[in-house]
Write a protein that holds these residues in place. Sequence first.
Motif, short mmCIF file in Angstrom:
data_model
loop_
_atom_site.label_atom_id
_atom_site.label_comp_id
_atom_site.label_asym_id
_atom_site.label_seq_id
_atom_site.Cartn_x
_atom_site.Cartn_y
_atom_site.Cartn_z
N ARG A 247 0.93 -1.40 -0.11
CA ARG A 247 0.14 0.02 -0.13
C ARG A 247 1.06 1.25 0.02
O ARG A 247 0.61 2.25 -0.59
N LEU A 248 2.07 1.20 0.70
CA LEU A 248 2.94 2.43 0.87
C LEU A 248 3.52 2.69 -0.34
O LEU A 248 3.56 3.78 -0.90
N VAL A 249 3.99 1.72 -1.04
CA VAL A 249 4.52 1.86 -2.66
C VAL A 249 3.39 2.37 -3.46
O VAL A 249 3.76 3.46 -4.29
N SER A 250 2.19 1.86 -3.50
CA SER A 250 1.25 2.31 -4.25
C SER A 250 0.87 4.08 -4.14
O SER A 250 0.43 4.61 -5.10
N ARG A 251 1.03 4.64 -2.73
CA ARG A 251 0.52 5.95 -2.62
C ARG A 251 1.77 6.63 -2.51
O ARG A 251 1.94 7.65 -1.89
N SER A 252 3.02 6.43 -3.01
CA SER A 252 4.24 6.92 -3.13
C SER A 252 4.52 7.29 -4.51
O SER A 252 5.64 6.52 -5.24
N PRO A 253 3.91 7.95 -5.44
CA PRO A 253 4.02 7.96 -6.69
C PRO A 253 5.83 8.72 -7.15
O PRO A 253 6.05 8.56 -8.38
N SER A 254 6.08 9.34 -6.04
CA SER A 254 7.51 9.72 -6.59
C SER A 254 8.71 8.69 -6.18
O SER A 254 9.85 9.08 -6.56
N LEU A 255 8.43 7.54 -5.78
CA LEU A 255 9.21 6.55 -5.21
C LEU A 255 10.13 6.11 -6.37
O LEU A 255 9.71 5.59 -7.55
N LYS A 256 11.64 6.37 -6.32
CA LYS A 256 12.56 6.02 -7.43
C LYS A 256 13.33 4.96 -6.97
O LYS A 256 14.04 4.09 -7.77
N LYS A 257 13.56 4.72 -5.51
CA LYS A 257 14.76 3.99 -5.11
C LYS A 257 14.07 3.22 -3.99
O LYS A 257 13.37 3.60 -3.10
N LEU A 258 13.98 1.78 -4.08
CA LEU A 258 13.53 0.80 -3.25
C LEU A 258 14.50 -0.24 -3.06
O LEU A 258 15.00 -0.96 -3.93
N GLY A 259 15.02 -0.70 -1.68
CA GLY A 259 15.60 -1.77 -1.34
C GLY A 259 14.95 -2.58 -0.17
O GLY A 259 14.97 -1.90 0.89
N VAL A 260 14.41 -3.60 -0.55
CA VAL A 260 13.72 -4.50 0.38
C VAL A 260 14.64 -5.47 1.06
O VAL A 260 15.77 -5.74 0.57
N ASN A 261 14.35 -6.26 2.37
CA ASN A 261 15.06 -7.07 2.86
C ASN A 261 14.72 -8.62 2.44
O ASN A 261 14.00 -8.99 1.70
N ARG A 262 15.54 -9.42 2.75
CA ARG A 262 15.35 -10.88 2.65
C ARG A 262 13.98 -11.42 2.97
O ARG A 262 13.85 -12.36 2.31
N TYR A 263 13.14 -10.71 3.64
CA TYR A 263 11.97 -11.35 3.94
C TYR A 263 10.91 -11.19 2.74
O TYR A 263 9.72 -11.29 3.15
N VAL A 264 11.44 -10.26 1.83
CA VAL A 264 10.39 -10.04 0.82
C VAL A 264 10.71 -10.91 -0.32
O VAL A 264 11.98 -11.13 -0.74
N SER A 265 9.80 -12.03 -0.86
CA SER A 265 10.05 -12.97 -1.76
C SER A 265 10.12 -12.41 -3.01
O SER A 265 9.50 -11.23 -3.37
N ILE A 266 10.34 -13.22 -4.14
CA ILE A 266 10.28 -12.90 -5.63
C ILE A 266 9.02 -12.54 -5.97
O ILE A 266 8.79 -11.58 -6.98
N ALA A 267 7.93 -13.31 -5.39
CA ALA A 267 6.73 -13.36 -6.06
C ALA A 267 6.18 -11.83 -5.17
O ALA A 267 5.54 -11.10 -5.94
#
Length: 669
Positions: A247-267
Amino acid sequence: MRVDQAEMSEDEDRPQSLDLGINAAAESANKTHNYSGGGGEVGGSGSVENVLHNVLENVLHFLTSRRDRNAASLVCKSWYRVEALTRSELFIGNCYAVSPRRVTSRFNRVRSVSIKGKPRFADFNLMPPNWGAHFSPWVAAMAKSYPWLERIYLKRMSVTDDDLALLADSFPGFKELVLFCCEGFGTSGIAVVATRCKHLRVLDLIESDIQDDEVDWISCFPEKETCLESLIFDCVECPINFEALERLVSRSPSLKKLGVNRYVSIAQLYHLMIRAPYLTHLGTGSFSTSEAVVLGELEPDYASAFAACKSLVCLSGFKDILPDYLPCIYPVCANLTTLNLSYANITPEQLKPVISHCHKLQTFWALDSICDEGLQAVASTCKELRELRVFPVDAREDGEGPISEVGFQAISEGCRKLQYILYFCQRMTNAAVVAMSQNCQDLVVFRLCIMGRHQPDHKTGEPMDEGFGAIVINCKKLTRLAISGLLTDRAFSYIGKYGKLVRTLSVAFAGNSDLGLKYVLEGCHKLQKLEIRDSPFGDVALQSGLHHYYNMRFLWMSDCKLSREGCQEVAKAMPHLVVEAMRNDIEEVDEVMGNDIEDVDEVMGNDIEEVDEVMGNDIEEVDEVMGNDIEEVDNHPQLEDLENEVRVLYMYRSLEGPRDDAPGFVDIL
């Protein structure tokens, strides 16, 4: 450890914020022009001094280099004052070099602050824990003086949740927080920042040690549309609320850089990419089998999600990688300028199909599992490469390294535009290093780490002197150098004679006398940071740099041949230099003295009743038999040597003198 990521080095001149902007500067210039009357006289408040003050202020707004600004502030008192008024960005290379009070009293209009704490060797566990570098006094001072502060960058600092709470409450317009290799805080502190900093654009948590407080910090961001441009949390080693992240990514139209941790799967990454197709930088998190495969469901078309991200130029992450998924990134490879595979344990065969598409690549990080063959593939494809870092899978000194001078020389021949190289290996030759110096003369940073101690040229058996000598002779732009392997004083004489631009020098397991360090300290006039470990330099070498230490940011020496008396002489000769000596730990003293409890028990029969019976329960007799009289312990020659030996020396210049938060194991001489 990938400690260099997002590094803000003193070797880099970052742009200053132009707070007034061009239009405002022009407007101010017009006002200055109008101060003069038609008759040429300066009237009212528009005195000559005020006119010059305004002109200088407008000019200094366009002076972007830190060094240029520092130089301008030394011209005269007037320039000193005006430069302080126009500086909006502060860089503090050592948090103990100056006090927060002094900083806030001089600079009144600061909007961005960058502070470094512990020295770099802390990244390699060479710094005892709880050494210091606390952010608390800094945030307390800035909260009072800079209510308009917008950006804070911290590196190797100790930050608490209370510090983050004060930060969030004190700066209403706060926009950017970068915590790099920091410690002491947890997800509770991050949650406070996410909740209270309504205008947050950047939240980058990089290589930091973050406690899991079991707080859903992702859900704390405002429910309305956010200003987020960068969100990096790959070092947060705990599960996150993915639905809230989505939801956060969806409401962040200016987001250019995103680095997630190992608990986020490829799906899950697939769903994020669908909602943020305009990303320019992506850290993938886990890159292995998703839950959908485990449950027998049809997997998403990951390649199509990557193909949709047409602006993607930087790709990293790949933790827990399953190489079968690497073809998913093929669609973006042609556009990549940065590829970080430093967590991906992949083979040359798995790398080649990826790297063959990366013709625009300028920065490449990898593990040595790609072998010489993988480096040869990089050399044949990546002709625009500017930066290469190769890290070891097995960092042991006696490990079997899969890369050598073969891949090293291939890079030098194929990537002639190279400016930065960090290369961990087990074996190297002078010929390969000489070839690098001849083929890549634009090198600014050269860091060759031969992990085995005192390793010579593995083909000739000669010291590596000529190789490193060629680097400083041929690479005229070199500002940072790391040396290792079997090196004699000859190598240091080359560095002192030709390394005239070197500002940072790291030495490990090298040299054969005090003369080597003397060459460097007397010849490298621009040297600012000197890091030495496990080398044979002693008091004579240390004292040869008295003429230069005030010009340096710091000197670090660990496991050398320094004595307490020698360090004290330096401290007496240079009163404005802080000289910290870190004492040997108790375990080492125990080892020398044989004072381990179990050893005493064994000698004494390990039975109190038996001791009483044999010894007659007389303390003096026990002392006589065991030789443990206090005076005899004090006069133990090995203990005296140990107490006089300085295991770790950290010297740095400071306007404030010795710090007041030194822990018990630190002696300030």
